[in-house]
Each structure stands twice: as C-alpha cells, then as structure tokens.
Motif scaffolding. Structure first.
Motif, short mmCIF file in Angstrom:
data_model
loop_
_atom_site.label_atom_id
_atom_site.label_comp_id
_atom_site.label_asym_id
_atom_site.label_seq_id
_atom_site.Cartn_x
_atom_site.Cartn_y
_atom_site.Cartn_z
N TRP A 69 51.01 58.71 63.52
CA TRP A 69 51.96 58.14 62.56
C TRP A 69 52.02 59.09 61.38
N ILE A 70 53.14 59.06 60.69
CA ILE A 70 53.28 59.83 59.45
C ILE A 70 53.94 58.92 58.44
N ALA A 93 56.55 68.90 65.00
CA ALA A 93 56.71 67.45 65.05
C ALA A 93 56.98 66.81 63.70
N VAL A 94 56.66 67.54 62.62
CA VAL A 94 56.76 66.94 61.30
C VAL A 94 57.73 67.69 60.40
N LEU A 95 57.37 68.91 60.04
CA LEU A 95 58.12 69.62 59.01
C LEU A 95 59.56 69.94 59.40
N THR A 96 59.81 70.27 60.64
CA THR A 96 61.18 70.58 61.07
C THR A 96 61.85 69.39 61.75
N ASN A 97 61.20 68.25 61.75
CA ASN A 97 61.74 67.04 62.35
C ASN A 97 62.57 66.30 61.30
N ASN A 98 63.89 66.32 61.45
CA ASN A 98 64.78 65.68 60.48
C ASN A 98 64.71 64.16 60.50
N ASN A 99 64.07 63.58 61.50
CA ASN A 99 63.94 62.13 61.57
C ASN A 99 62.73 61.61 60.79
N VAL A 100 61.90 62.52 60.29
CA VAL A 100 60.73 62.13 59.53
C VAL A 100 61.04 62.21 58.04
#
Length: 178
Positions: A69-70, A93-100
């Motif tokens: 989870w983030i 999974a996090v920094l380039t994930n525009n859904n986060v």
C-alpha cells in the motif's frame, strides 16, 4: 551474489539469533509518500528500505509476494512485489505511476482500515499478517485506535521510521498499554 541475496542472508542470521525461524505470515508493506518523504524517494532511501524489508519478509512470507500500500492523504493498493520485480520497484510502481497520489499530507488511519479490511474481511486466513509500516514520523494519533482494535486479531503492525522526522507518536506506541 545479488544485493537482495546478501540482505536475505543477513536477515536470516538475525532471525535465527532472535529465534524467529519457522514463523510463517502474510506480509504487507505500507509506504508513506507524503510531502516530507519526497527527498527520501528521490535519493533512493525508500527503495533501499523496501529491499531490506523484503529480505526480512522473505524469511517468513507465506507465498513469496509482499502486498503493498502507499499513502499520503489518499491511499492505493499496489500490486504485490516479489524478489524478481524488486529492482527499480519504487520508480516503476510508485514514482512514475500516475494513478498514485503523491506528496500530500499523511493520513495513516484510512490506509490502516484498508489493510484490516483486506486481511480480516476480504482474505481472512489463519496465517497471521505481518504489516511493515514505513514512514518518516509525524503519524496521526488515530493509529492507536486501529492497533488496539486489531490487537486480538491475526495482524501484527511493525512501524519503521526513516529519515530525521519527529517519531514521538511511534515512540509512544512502543510503550502503549491495552
């Protein structure tokens, strides 16, 4: 030998010394991505911490995958991570994930509620859940309620502070009664 292999060897030695071998658990990782964490993400500190957590978790994980989870003032469940996907995980999974949602304020209670929902309602099992919560301090006081309400459930919360933040709330958890 890979970096994760070395970390796993070190973790195994530590767990053996603490007589924690033979423990089996589902493992979850909750990552703070509030604004105060920006520098720790940019400098690779969070990626390194995830690698260390996975090295320990792999010693007693039930399926070789760590649920993730983030959160900041919103939260996301990310796909589970395995050793094979670990390299560059935070970036991909996090920094380039525009859904986060990234770099807002921290709100631990909402993500804690979702962790409990997953392990106690959506996927209840006899195998306990070991949840590693990684943040840089400044947790909301509301986390105590979730820790207390899950104290008789198969969930163990491990809070790990990184960086140089204010860890007063986490220190109080160490001595919490009830």
């Amino acid at each position: 030998m890979s970096s994760i292999s070395l970390k796993k060897q070190t973790a195994k030695i530590v767990l053996e010394k603490k007589k924690l071998t033979g423990v089996t658990a589902r493992v979850g990782l909750v990552l703070d991505i509030s604004g105060s964490m920006r520098k720790l993400y940019k400098e690779g500190v969070v990626q390194e911490a995830v690698e260390r957590v996975l090295a320990v978790a792999s010693q007693f994980d039930d399926d070789g995958a760590m649920d993730v989870w983030i959160y900041d003032n919103e939260f996301s469940r990310l796909p589970a991570v395995t050793e094979n996907e670990l390299s560059g995980y935070i970036d991909k999974a996090v920094l380039t994930n525009n859904n986060v949602h990234k770099f807002g304020r921290n709100d631990e209670p909402q993500v804690m509620k979702d962790v409990m929902t997953k392990y106690l309602k959506e996927e209840p099992e006899d195998t306990p859940a070991f949840i590693v919560f990684l943040n840089d301090g400044g947790c909301k006081a509301g986390i105590k309620k979730f820790i207390m309400s899950s104290s008789d459930k198969p969930i163990f919360w491990q809070f790990i502070g990184i960086g140089n933040g204010n860890f007063d709330t986490l220190q109080k958890l160490d001595a919490m009664e009830g």
